[in-house]
Design a protein around this motif. Structure first.
Motif, PDB file in Angstrom:
ATOM      1  N   LEU A  10      27.989  34.505  47.045  1.00 16.42           N
ATOM      2  CA  LEU A  10      28.577  35.138  45.760  1.00 16.42           C
ATOM      3  C   LEU A  10      28.843  36.767  45.786  1.00 16.42           C
ATOM      4  N   THR A  11      27.692  37.314  46.334  1.00 16.00           N
ATOM      5  CA  THR A  11      27.729  38.759  46.315  1.00 16.00           C
ATOM      6  C   THR A  11      28.929  39.204  47.336  1.00 16.00           C
ATOM      7  N   ARG A  12      28.941  38.432  48.351  1.00  9.48           N
ATOM      8  CA  ARG A  12      29.963  38.827  49.329  1.00  9.48           C
ATOM      9  C   ARG A  12      31.577  38.877  48.436  1.00  9.48           C
ATOM     10  N   VAL A  13      31.760  37.767  47.968  1.00 10.45           N
ATOM     11  CA  VAL A  13      32.943  37.573  47.229  1.00 10.45           C
ATOM     12  C   VAL A  13      33.030  38.596  46.064  1.00 10.45           C
ATOM     13  N   LEU A  14      32.063  38.863  45.282  1.00  7.83           N
ATOM     14  CA  LEU A  14      32.229  39.798  44.023  1.00  7.83           C
ATOM     15  C   LEU A  14      32.355  41.154  44.692  1.00  7.83           C
ATOM     16  N   ASN A  15      31.580  41.488  45.802  1.00  5.63           N
ATOM     17  CA  ASN A  15      31.723  42.784  46.298  1.00  5.63           C
ATOM     18  C   ASN A  15      33.235  43.001  46.716  1.00  5.63           C
ATOM     19  N   ALA A  16      33.943  42.033  47.181  1.00  5.32           N
ATOM     20  CA  ALA A  16      35.370  42.470  47.567  1.00  5.32           C
ATOM     21  C   ALA A  16      36.326  42.596  46.524  1.00  5.32           C
ATOM     22  N   LYS A  17      35.864  41.882  45.284  1.00  2.00           N
ATOM     23  CA  LYS A  17      36.783  41.967  44.156  1.00  2.00           C
ATOM     24  C   LYS A  17      36.407  43.389  43.393  1.00  2.00           C
ATOM     25  N   LYS A  18      35.100  43.743  43.437  1.00  2.00           N
ATOM     26  CA  LYS A  18      34.811  44.943  42.479  1.00  2.00           C
ATOM     27  C   LYS A  18      35.462  46.192  43.491  1.00  2.00           C
ATOM     28  N   ALA A  19      35.325  46.006  44.900  1.00  2.00           N
ATOM     29  CA  ALA A  19      35.933  47.163  45.572  1.00  2.00           C
ATOM     30  C   ALA A  19      37.306  47.264  45.191  1.00  2.00           C
ATOM     31  N   SER A  20      37.975  46.313  44.737  1.00  2.00           N
ATOM     32  CA  SER A  20      39.613  46.438  44.520  1.00  2.00           C
ATOM     33  C   SER A  20      39.650  46.810  43.023  1.00  2.00           C
ATOM     34  N   ASN A  21      38.541  47.197  42.462  1.00  2.00           N
ATOM     35  CA  ASN A  21      38.513  47.664  40.837  1.00  2.00           C
ATOM     36  C   ASN A  21      38.642  46.452  39.960  1.00  2.00           C
ATOM     37  N   GLN A  22      38.248  45.392  40.540  1.00  2.00           N
ATOM     38  CA  GLN A  22      38.597  44.062  39.500  1.00  2.00           C
ATOM     39  C   GLN A  22      37.436  44.136  38.740  1.00  2.00           C
ATOM     40  N   THR A  23      37.652  43.939  37.311  1.00  2.00           N
ATOM     41  CA  THR A  23      36.334  43.852  36.241  1.00  2.00           C
ATOM     42  C   THR A  23      36.077  42.180  36.597  1.00  2.00           C
ATOM     43  N   ILE A  24      34.739  41.910  36.346  1.00  2.00           N
ATOM     44  CA  ILE A  24      33.974  40.622  36.469  1.00  2.00           C
ATOM     45  C   ILE A  24      34.042  40.060  34.942  1.00  2.00           C
ATOM     46  N   GLY A  25      34.204  39.098  34.453  1.00  2.00           N
ATOM     47  CA  GLY A  25      34.068  38.215  33.184  1.00  2.00           C
ATOM     48  C   GLY A  25      33.065  37.301  33.665  1.00  2.00           C
ATOM     49  N   PHE A  26      31.950  36.911  33.077  1.00  2.00           N
ATOM     50  CA  PHE A  26      30.871  36.050  33.364  1.00  2.00           C
ATOM     51  C   PHE A  26      30.667  35.053  32.221  1.00  2.00           C
ATOM     52  N   VAL A  27      30.534  33.871  32.536  1.00  2.00           N
ATOM     53  CA  VAL A  27      30.333  32.571  31.607  1.00  2.00           C
ATOM     54  C   VAL A  27      29.386  31.888  32.242  1.00  2.00           C
ATOM     55  N   PRO A  28      28.127  31.855  31.924  1.00  2.00           N
ATOM     56  CA  PRO A  28      26.774  30.955  32.396  1.00  2.00           C
ATOM     57  C   PRO A  28      26.889  29.796  31.680  1.00  2.00           C
ATOM     58  N   THR A  29      26.770  28.708  32.333  1.00  2.00           N
ATOM     59  CA  THR A  29      26.680  27.503  31.583  1.00  2.00           C
ATOM     60  C   THR A  29      25.894  26.483  32.433  1.00  2.00           C
ATOM     61  N   MET A  30      25.441  25.561  31.777  1.00  2.00           N
ATOM     62  CA  MET A  30      24.766  24.394  32.440  1.00  2.00           C
ATOM     63  C   MET A  30      25.447  22.948  32.884  1.00  2.00           C
ATOM     64  N   GLY A  31      26.513  23.354  32.768  1.00  2.00           N
ATOM     65  CA  GLY A  31      27.637  22.187  33.422  1.00  2.00           C
ATOM     66  C   GLY A  31      27.856  21.151  32.256  1.00  2.00           C
ATOM     67  N   ALA A  32      28.307  19.905  32.784  1.00  2.00           N
ATOM     68  CA  ALA A  32      28.778  18.742  31.703  1.00  2.00           C
ATOM     69  C   ALA A  32      29.696  19.499  31.046  1.00  2.00           C
ATOM     70  N   LEU A  33      30.641  20.216  31.387  1.00  2.00           N
ATOM     71  CA  LEU A  33      31.571  21.049  30.744  1.00  2.00           C
ATOM     72  C   LEU A  33      32.574  20.356  29.745  1.00  2.00           C
ATOM     73  N   HIS A  34      33.099  21.032  28.732  1.00  2.00           N
ATOM     74  CA  HIS A  34      33.777  20.550  27.760  1.00  2.00           C
ATOM     75  C   HIS A  34      34.566  21.622  27.222  1.00  2.00           C
ATOM     76  N   ALA A  35      35.447  21.334  26.203  1.00  2.00           N
ATOM     77  CA  ALA A  35      36.502  22.365  25.880  1.00  2.00           C
ATOM     78  C   ALA A  35      35.670  23.548  25.045  1.00  2.00           C
ATOM     79  N   GLY A  36      34.505  23.519  24.799  1.00  4.97           N
ATOM     80  CA  GLY A  36      33.974  24.542  24.346  1.00  4.97           C
ATOM     81  C   GLY A  36      33.623  25.731  25.781  1.00  4.97           C
ATOM     82  N   HIS A  37      33.036  25.201  26.445  1.00  8.31           N
ATOM     83  CA  HIS A  37      32.943  25.980  27.797  1.00  8.31           C
ATOM     84  C   HIS A  37      34.226  26.650  28.299  1.00  8.31           C
ATOM     85  N   LEU A  38      35.260  25.784  28.285  1.00  5.65           N
ATOM     86  CA  LEU A  38      36.341  26.096  28.823  1.00  5.65           C
ATOM     87  C   LEU A  38      37.226  27.134  28.137  1.00  5.65           C
TER      88      LEU A  38
END
Ligand code: AMP
Length: 279
Positions: A10-38
């Motif tokens: 994850l760090t490798r992937v996100l470091n590349a995104k951050k290096a190109s000035n991308q902002t990171i939005g984060f949604v923590p969940t416990m899975g069993a996803l429904h329309a609320g999470h989405l």
């Protein structure tokens, strides 16, 4: 969509995104996803370049072993739904990845008195686990923005306190409660309701709606009494709490502005929470 199972991936992937000035939005969940999470993922997508969603059933926030054991796991479907919602990165770590030193919990009480009321009082240790996992995930992901659902209103207050307490430069967003067509707040636990419990569970939103619709026509105490009486007609429903409180500090208030009505009930064997903002 990129799937990461380890922190180093994850760090490798996100470091590349951050290096190109991308902002990171984060949604923590416990899975069993429904329309609320989405809906949170979709809102995050509007404000950030890269949306990260985590799926991790956090053992330290369960105060009942049976609730953890019976927590629904639908990972294949979750991944499909996230890909369809244009999520960029999904983080699905193992327990040992998140808790390399064992299931130790930090105290939520340092975040203030809101952690000891309502959910904090009825689910001992729950917010200690929430504090622990969110601090850990925020440290791993290092997001610019985080998205949480109003469904867990008290948790939203905790997240704001946590961001301030650790002086994190994270912007907090709260997404509205997504409901089923009959008003029941979507929850991963709803699938565990029997057909009869599911039917009765609609009474929760009806009770909250009575309070909301009559908020300026009656006192909070009277409205709560009316809502309680209506809920108590249903033997399957046992109220844990139903209170109208200040939406900043969860204290009793006589004010009619900035109020939240919080409810927790046991509907048969399943514990459900909901709330409405008032007026
Ligand atoms: P959970 O997987 O239950 O930990 O929830 C992950 C996130 O989704 C939390 O921020 C919840 O508040 C949010 N959430 C859960 N149910 C809903 C819902 N019905 N509407 C909007 N957000 C929700």
């Amino acid at each position: 969509m990129i799937l990461c199972k380890t922190i180093s991936d994850l760090t490798r992937v996100l470091n590349a995104k951050k290096a190109s000035n991308q902002t990171i939005g984060f949604v923590p969940t416990m899975g069993a996803l429904h329309a609320g999470h989405l809906s949170l993922v979709k809102q995050a997508k509007l404000k950030s370049d890269c949306v990260v969603c985590s799926i991790f059933v956090n053992p330290t926030q369960f105060n009942q072993e049976s609730d953890l054991k019976n927590y629904p796991i639908t990972i294949e479907n979750d991944l499909k739904l996230l890909a369809e919602s244009n999520c960029d990165v999904v983080f699905v770590p193992t327990i040992s990845e998140v808790y390399p030193d064992g299931l130790k919990k930090s105290q939520a009480a340092v975040l203030g008195s809101i952690t000891m009321m309502f959910e904090g009082a009825y689910r001992p240790g729950h917010f200690d686990g929430v504090h622990t996992i969110l601090k850990r995930l925020f440290d791993i992901v290092k997001p610019n923005l985080v998205y949480f659902g109003q469904k867990d209103f008290q948790q939203c207050l905790l997240v704001k306190k946590l961001i301030a307490y650790y002086s994190l430069s994270i912007e907090f967003f709260m997404g509205e409660i997504v409901r089923e067509s009959d008003g029941l707040a979507m929850s991963s636990r709803n699938v565990r309701l029997t057909a009869e419990e599911r039917k009765v569970a609609t009474e929760i939103f009806k009770a909250l709606s009575i309070i909301k619709q009559n908020w300026h026509k009656n006192t909070a105490a009277n409205l709560i009494a009316i809502a309680r009486k209506q809920l108590e007609m249903h033997p399957l429903i046992k109220i844990e709490y139903l209170n109208c409180v200040d939406s900043d500090n969860l204290l009793e208030t006589v004010d009619k502005e900035n109020v939240v009505c919080l409810i927790a009930v046991n509907c048969g064997a399943i514990r459900l929470i909901d709330n409405v903002l008032l007026p």
